[in-house]
Design an enzyme around this catalytic site. Structure first.
Site, short mmCIF file in Angstrom:
data_model
loop_
_atom_site.label_atom_id
_atom_site.label_comp_id
_atom_site.label_asym_id
_atom_site.label_seq_id
_atom_site.Cartn_x
_atom_site.Cartn_y
_atom_site.Cartn_z
CD GLU A 11 -25.84 -26.52 -21.16
OE1 GLU A 11 -26.76 -25.78 -20.43
OE2 GLU A 11 -24.97 -26.10 -21.62
NE ARG A 242 -16.08 -22.27 -28.10
CZ ARG A 242 -17.03 -22.04 -27.31
NH1 ARG A 242 -16.99 -21.17 -25.97
NH2 ARG A 242 -18.13 -22.09 -27.74
CE LYS A 252 -26.60 -23.77 -27.22
NZ LYS A 252 -26.66 -24.61 -26.08
#
Length: 538
Positions: A11, A242, A252
């Protein structure tokens, strides 16, 4: 045609970090290993948070890691027209409806992990009413949040992601590519499967937090295939664990906080786990690819010690970085019996394991800089460097014998004095006759290049910042950045930005890609020669 098609789908609302490097290496690596193709695709479905700056940074980072996608660069916004038609198709087949509840009402009726949700009072609207409302949403008649398009699946499903998830929301916002064309935007979970299908992705590889989303991923593609909008075979979603890395934060939200509150010097701060920061620190693409290979891929969540990444960088830099001499804490060494005004050259190998790289000349003169820690008046047991009466070899140069030192009024040593043996120069006949245990490095005081050197260390002092409920900012390492002025051998003055070297004894360093100027490089420490944190943890 490609046997397999994967994709890396960031993104464009932030900078890539080390966790993304694992995904990039996995997706592009699988495509490479199996004769396939990997797409770079930007999931730009939220115009309020996305910017072209992030698109450019992501392209730059993936290319820097060594991967290429040819013409296969796509954006979710490329498919907005199709997605809008797909949403109307779902409405027409009775699989979607417009809900006019407030966000709070929808949240309250969603249920919990142990209790089923409740149907919306608007769930049984007619197809005609839903289509009319959805088209008016797109025409801009309603305010943000007035309506939302939801899938009609099962509000009693044990998987909360199947309790009529949102497909489209109203957003009166300018999109960085589509401009003001749209007043409704698809949700990521709606857009992503469609993008995969339209691009004929075979393996949609994602992290484990999307595992619970897979039933919706499959449900959506099946419905659209039944409606004749998508061709089979459909993509298959596969999850992997992950990257959980000690001593860093990859959230983030936390990275944004670190930047905005100026705990670091920007997104490319060499202490940040962003790829742009890692590049500025001197980490190498080859080191990242080796790291991804070493840690592998699994379904089980696990923690990887940051030292594994550092070791991969050391292994790579050891092979590629030429050697140079730098004195980080300078102390003057005066050779009293060396002729006044005389200069000569000493030869040093550019790389001890790669003789084909040749040797370089280091100027030698009467006054040198040595490391302050290489002299003491009262040596502890096992100390083989300079102290009164002891002899050492100046690396690549002569053997010298310490005769004493000078001090300032406070008792601090300001200069060390010694005598040299003219027939002891390294590489000359008879030099091997001098047997000494100590070997110290040096630079000529007259010829040294003074430069800013930044000693970077880990940003956090705790393996799991914020563990136990404390504020993760409490775990910031106050010694993560130290600025010094060092004395470097003159050959380093012409180092170009991003040129990497091993400063002998001190570690691997890189000429800063932002602040270095022609003839005036600034150096960042990439990684020390050994893992000093293993001792700290013990």
């Amino acid at each position: 045609t490609a046997k397999i098609r994967t994709r890396f789908p960031p993104e464009p609302n932030g900078y890539l970090h080390i966790g993304h490097a694992k995904s990039i290496c996995l997706n592009f690596g699988l495509a490479r290993d199996y004769g396939g193709a990997c797409h770079l695709r930007f999931d730009d479905t939220n115009p309020e948070k996305e910017e072209q700056e992030y698109v450019d940074a992501i392209v730059d980072a993936v290319r820097w890691l060594g991967f290429d996608w040819g013409r296969d660069e796509y954006f979710a916004s490329d498919y907005f027209d199709f997605m809008y038609e797909a949403a109307q198709s779902l409405i027409g087949s009775g699989h979607a409806y417009v809900d006019s509840q407030s966000t709070e009402e929808m949240r309250a009726s969603r249920g919990t992990l142990t209790e089923p949700g409740r149907n919306s009072p608007y769930r049984e609207r007619s197809v005609e009413e839903n289509l009319d409302l959805f088209r008016r949403m797109e025409a801009g008649e309603f305010a943000d949040g007035a309506h939302v398009l939801r899938a009609k699946i099962d509000m009693a499903s044990p998987n909360i992601n199947l309790r009529d998830p949102a497909l489209y929301r109203i957003k009166h916002a300018t999109h960085h590519r589509a401009g003001d064309k749209w007043n409704v935007y698809p949700m990521y979970t709606f857009a992503h499967p469609i993008e995969d299908a339209l691009e004929r992705i075979t393996h949609s590889i994602c992290t484990l937090e999307f595992e619970d989303q897979r039933p919706f991923y499959d449900w959506l593609l099946e419905r659209l295939a039944e409606d004749g909008l998508l061709a089979r075979p459909l993509p298959q979603q596969i999850e992997f664990a992950r990257l959980n890395l000690s001593y860093v934060v990859l959230s983030k939200r936390k990275l944004i906080q670190l930047v905005q509150e100026r705990h670091v010097d920007g997104w490319d701060d060499p202490r940040l786990p962003t790829l742009v920061g890692a590049r500025r620190r001197g980490y190498t693409p080859e080191g990242f690819r080796a790291f991804a290979e070493r840690i592998g891929v699994s379904k089980a969540d696990s923690w990887i010690d940051y030292g594994v990444l550092e070791e991969c960088m050391r292994d790579d830099l050891n092979a590629r970085a030429e050697r140079r001499i730098a004195v980080l804490d300078p102390l003057k060494l005066v050779i009293d019996n060396y002729p006044e005004g005389q200069e000569e050259e000493c030869l040093a190998p550019n790389h001890p394991q790669q003789p084909e790289l040749g040797k370089r000349a280091m100027p030698f003169s009467k006054e040198l800089w040595i490391e302050r820690e290489d002299f003491t008046e009262t040596p502890p047991k096992g100390y083989f460097r300079l102290f009164p009466g002891n002899s050492v070899r100046l690396r690549y140069g002569f053997v010298v014998k310490c005769t004493g030192c000078e001090k300032d009024p406070a008792g601090h040593v300001t200069a060390v004095h010694c005598e040299y043996f003219p027939d002891s120069k390294s590489g000359t006949p008879g030099a091997d006759a001098y047997k000494v245990k100590g070997n110290i490095h040096w630079v000529s005081a007259k010829h040294a290049y003074r430069a800013e050197v930044r000693l970077y260390d880990r940003l956090f002092k705790a393996p799991n910042p914020g563990a136990g409920g404390r504020d993760y900012l409490e775990d910031l390492n106050p010694d993560s950045k130290t600025l010094i002025t060092a004395c470097l051998e003159p050959a380093l003055k012409e180092a170009r930005p991003e040129a990497r070297f091993q400063f002998e004894r001190h570690g691997y360093f890189v000429a800063d890609r932002v602040d270095s100027k022609t003839g005036a490089p600034v150096f960042n420490r990439t990684v020390t020669l050994k893992d000093s944190w293993g001792k700290v943890e013990k």
